[in-house]
Design an enzyme around this catalytic site. Structure first.
Site, short mmCIF file in Angstrom:
data_model
loop_
_atom_site.label_atom_id
_atom_site.label_comp_id
_atom_site.label_asym_id
_atom_site.label_seq_id
_atom_site.Cartn_x
_atom_site.Cartn_y
_atom_site.Cartn_z
N GLY A 10 6.67 5.00 0.35
CA GLY A 10 8.05 5.34 0.06
C GLY A 10 8.70 4.42 -0.97
N GLY A 12 5.90 6.02 -10.82
CA GLY A 12 4.45 5.88 -10.57
C GLY A 12 4.03 6.88 -9.52
N HIS A 13 4.76 6.91 -8.40
CA HIS A 13 4.48 7.90 -7.35
C HIS A 13 4.65 9.32 -7.90
CE1 HIS A 13 6.08 4.37 -4.91
NE2 HIS A 13 4.89 4.53 -4.38
N GLY A 25 -3.12 5.57 -7.30
CA GLY A 25 -2.80 4.92 -8.57
C GLY A 25 -3.75 3.77 -8.86
N GLN A 33 -7.87 -0.93 -4.29
CA GLN A 33 -7.67 0.08 -3.24
C GLN A 33 -8.45 1.36 -3.58
OE1 GLN A 33 -3.81 0.76 -1.07
NE2 GLN A 33 -3.62 2.34 -2.62
#
Ligand code: AMP
Length: 301
Positions: A37, A42-43, A153, A159
């Protein structure tokens, strides 16, 4: 746009949508974007790709407590549900999954997904247990949603590598789509944590993207430069900023995250490499990276 808080409700909704599509002879493609959130461009870029390539787009917003270590920013992690929902709507999201901690972890989890080796360096070294929390929650979300594609991303490149490994090792039936880093016009990589930065810290934080760009230009133009020289220069640039405290500046193969021989000229390095940084400005820890092939082609910036 549906906002769903319960796992059962999410499953029922997706089952119905899949059933309706099957009745029409179609297979429903589902694009999934997991986030914590406080959404930004970017999101939004992940959501745009998901919207473009799938029939249905699911966004999850969940600040996952088990990926935060003691003394990290779990309690003050920025939140703004109303603004997030407005952004989600604007990006054409079909379902926002917004579970509570109680819903995700009704009991303290006794089961964790642990990816070895890839999690030992970079952020894994300074945030012990962090990636176990990430893989566990992403694993849970993938089981709940069973998406066709899931979007991550490259801002969090480690990740991406870790999740890919998990998906390959455990045969998750999903395609991982890595997405490029979105930056402010001055180069700072967008992050929900950027709101923590004071004006002076924000100004000095530009050194991260600036040093990475400079490193890339040098690798392209100076055929004899070694990666150890590149690393030393980045470190020097960052240390020059009084508010910056380096956690790491590392150069590794990507996505294996294994060491590269830094002593040879950069042009002799084979395959894709990552130059990754983590730097603290006061209490705020920022990360950035660049992926490149030393032969000169930049894969993602
Ligand atoms: P977060 O909410 O920080 O957990 O991030 C959710 C997803 O958005 C992760 O896959 C991130 O890598 C991705 N993301 C965060 N910041 C950026 C950015 N500046 N550019 C591209 N993707 C990003």
């Amino acid at each position: 746009m549906m906002v769903i808080h319960q796992v059962d409700e999410l499953r029922t909704y997706l089952k119905k949508e899949r059933f309706s599509a099957a009745k029409e002879g179609r297979e429903l493609s589902v694009g999934f974007v997991p986030t914590m959130g406080f959404l930004h461009d970017g999101h939004a870029s992940l959501l745009k790709q998901a919207r473009e390539h799938n029939d249905l787009v699911v966004l999850s917003i969940f600040v996952n407590p088990i990926q935060f270590g003691p003394g990290e920013d779990l309690d003050r992690y920025p939140r703004d549900e109303e603004r997030d929902l407005a952004l989600a709507k604007r990006e054409g999201v079909d379902v926002v999954f917004l579970p509570s901690v109680q819903e995700m972890y009704p009991n303290p989890t006794k089961t964790k997904i642990v990816v070895s080796e890839l999690t030992s360096g970079l952020c894994g070294a300074s945030r012990p247990g962090h990636f176990d929390g990430v893989t566990t929650v992403v694993g849970k979300l993938l089981h709940m949603i069973n998406p066709t594609r899931t979007y991550f991303g490259l801002k969090d490149a480690q990740q991406v590598a870790v999740i890919r490994q998990m998906v390959d090792d455990l045969n998750f039936d999903v395609e991982i789509i890595p997405c490029p880093i979105i930056r402010e016009s001055d180069g700072l990589a967008l992050s929900s944590r950027n709101v923590y930065l004071g004006a002076e810290e924000r100004e000095q934080a530009l050194i991260l993207s600036k040093s990475l760009r400079e490193a890339e230009a040098r690798i392209r133009s100076d055929r004899s430069v070694s990666l150890s020289e590149i690393r030393a220069k980045i470190t020097e640039n960052i240390n020059y900023k009084p508010l910056a405290e380096i956690d790491y500046v590392d150069i590794l193969q990507f996505p294996a995250l294994t060491p590269v021989d830094e002593s040879v000229p950069a042009t002799q390095i084979k395959g894709e490499i990552i130059i990754a940084l983590a730097v603290k400005f006061g209490k705020t820890r920022l990360i950035d990276n660049i992926l490149l092939s030393p032969e000169g082609v930049v894969i993602h910036v």
